[in-house]
Enzyme design. Structure first.
Site, mmCIF file in Angstrom:
data_model
loop_
_atom_site.group_PDB
_atom_site.id
_atom_site.type_symbol
_atom_site.label_atom_id
_atom_site.label_comp_id
_atom_site.label_asym_id
_atom_site.label_seq_id
_atom_site.Cartn_x
_atom_site.Cartn_y
_atom_site.Cartn_z
ATOM 1 N N LYS A 49 -3.897 -0.674 -2.703
ATOM 2 C CA LYS A 49 -3.688 -2.086 -2.337
ATOM 3 C C LYS A 49 -4.314 -2.367 -0.988
ATOM 4 O O LYS A 49 -4.923 -3.417 -0.755
ATOM 5 C CB LYS A 49 -2.184 -2.399 -2.285
ATOM 6 C CG LYS A 49 -1.553 -2.521 -3.649
ATOM 7 C CD LYS A 49 -0.039 -2.584 -3.551
ATOM 8 C CE LYS A 49 0.581 -2.419 -4.937
ATOM 9 N NZ LYS A 49 1.989 -2.049 -4.910
ATOM 10 N N GLN A 93 7.787 -1.741 -2.339
ATOM 11 C CA GLN A 93 7.214 -0.764 -3.276
ATOM 12 C C GLN A 93 8.334 -0.028 -4.014
ATOM 13 O O GLN A 93 9.222 0.554 -3.387
ATOM 14 C CB GLN A 93 6.331 0.229 -2.500
ATOM 15 C CG GLN A 93 5.533 1.158 -3.360
ATOM 16 C CD GLN A 93 4.412 0.455 -4.150
ATOM 17 O OE1 GLN A 93 3.702 -0.384 -3.615
ATOM 18 N NE2 GLN A 93 4.269 0.797 -5.410
ATOM 19 N N ASP A 116 4.989 -10.407 -6.127
ATOM 20 C CA ASP A 116 5.162 -9.593 -7.335
ATOM 21 C C ASP A 116 5.888 -10.384 -8.425
ATOM 22 O O ASP A 116 6.013 -9.917 -9.552
ATOM 23 C CB ASP A 116 6.003 -8.351 -7.003
ATOM 24 C CG ASP A 116 5.173 -7.083 -7.021
ATOM 25 O OD1 ASP A 116 4.098 -7.097 -7.633
ATOM 26 O OD2 ASP A 116 5.615 -6.084 -6.416
#
Ligand code: NAD
Length: 282
Positions: A49, A93, A116
């Protein structure tokens, strides 16, 4: 057009377009990834990322906490980021260490910065058809289908896997495009009787080569979301070589859905930047 859906290529052109847009902005959009502990797979995902963000001129912050951090301490940190006008996107995460409740933590993220698309607010909005941040992997799947001009209207789409991350958001995205959707999962009896009916089969399970030639219909479109790391190699949930001849289109693993997930994450971060700076752009 080849029958192999080239997610890598499509993701590159999306990232190029994002870079062009970012180059014109007065400041860089900022994406923050919060990591707790030291999960090995997470380290790889975060590194990817970071590279992707910096390649398009986006600022990337990696905030790393010791795995003993408490839920309240973590929420406090997320709150600071929620209130910081310079931060556009926040990701926690996953997986988190067992003592932390992932759902509670995720729901602490400001829904507008939830790039997300995993907060209950964004999942609820998706279900009711309201504008929202949508989960990156299913959004990437939909984008691939669109790029290859695969018509969903009236088609029977069978999803294998019902997670909040992939399967469930896809139900609503596909219904919005007039598909007829069937969802299967670990407790489904006689899986093959469903997969064989699929005009479009989307598999998100996490089991190497679960789907084989005899389980699909001639000419079906196969989208493989699965990532299975075994002895340093990556495999999909679909036995690619085995079904290739029978499918009309198919995503490889790697270079299929995976690169699209990261591209959608960057796209959502830019979307949040536009919203926060009241720039009217899609
Ligand atoms: P998950 O473990 O949360 O969900 C897996 C789903 O598969 C569950 O709904 C379960 O009911 C179902 N399932 C398990 N065994 C089954 C079986 N034998 N038959 C039918 N269904 C079965 O996983 P997830 O987070 O949704 O991820 C699924 C896969 O997709 C994993 O391999 C993951 O690594 C991968 N993934 C890839 C990306 C990407 O960017 N390409 C993103 C997210 C997840």
């Amino acid at each position: 057009m080849s029958k192999i859906i080239d997610g890598k290529e499509i993701s590159l052109s999306i990232k190029e377009e994002l870079k062009k847009q970012i180059d014109k902005l007065p400041s860089k959009p900022v994406l923050v990834v919060i990591q707790v502990g030291n999960n090995e797979a997470s380290n790889v995902y975060i590194k990817n990322k970071k590279i992707a963000a910096s390649n398009i001129g986006m600022e990337f912050k990696h905030i790393h906490f010791d795995e003993r951090i408490t839920e309240n301490e973590l929420k406090e940190q997320i709150n600071k980021l929620n209130n910081d006008n310079n931060i556009n996107g926040i990701i926690v995460q996953l997986p988190l260490p067992n003592h932390l409740n992932s759902k509670n933590i995720i729901n602490y993220i400001d829904p507008n910065k939830d790039i997300d698309g995993l907060t209950d607010i964004n999942l609820g909005k998706l279900m009711s058809g309201s504008e929202c941040m949508t989960s990156c992997t299913p959004t990437g799947v939909m984008q691939l289908i669109k790029e290859y001009n695969i018509d969903l209207g009236g088609k029977h789409v069978v999803i294998v896997g019902r997670s909040n991350l992939v399967g469930k958001p896809l139900i609503h995205m596909l219904l919005d495009e007039d598909a007829t959707v069937t969802v299967t999962h670990s407790k489904t009896k006689d899986l093959i009787s469903f997969t064989k009916q699929a005009d479009i089969l989307i598999v998100a399970v996490g089991k190497k080569h679960l789907i084989t030639n005899n389980m699909i219909k001639e000419g079906a479109v196969i989208i493989d979301v699965g990532i299975n790391r075994i002895d340093g190699k990556i495999y999909g949930d679909v036995d690619f070589e085995n079904v290739l001849n029978k499918a009309s289109y198919i995503t490889p693993v790697p270079k299929g859905v995976g690169p699209m997930t990261v591209a959608m994450l960057l796209k959502n971060t830019l979307k949040s930047y536009y919203m926060m700076n009241k720039i009217n752009k899609k």
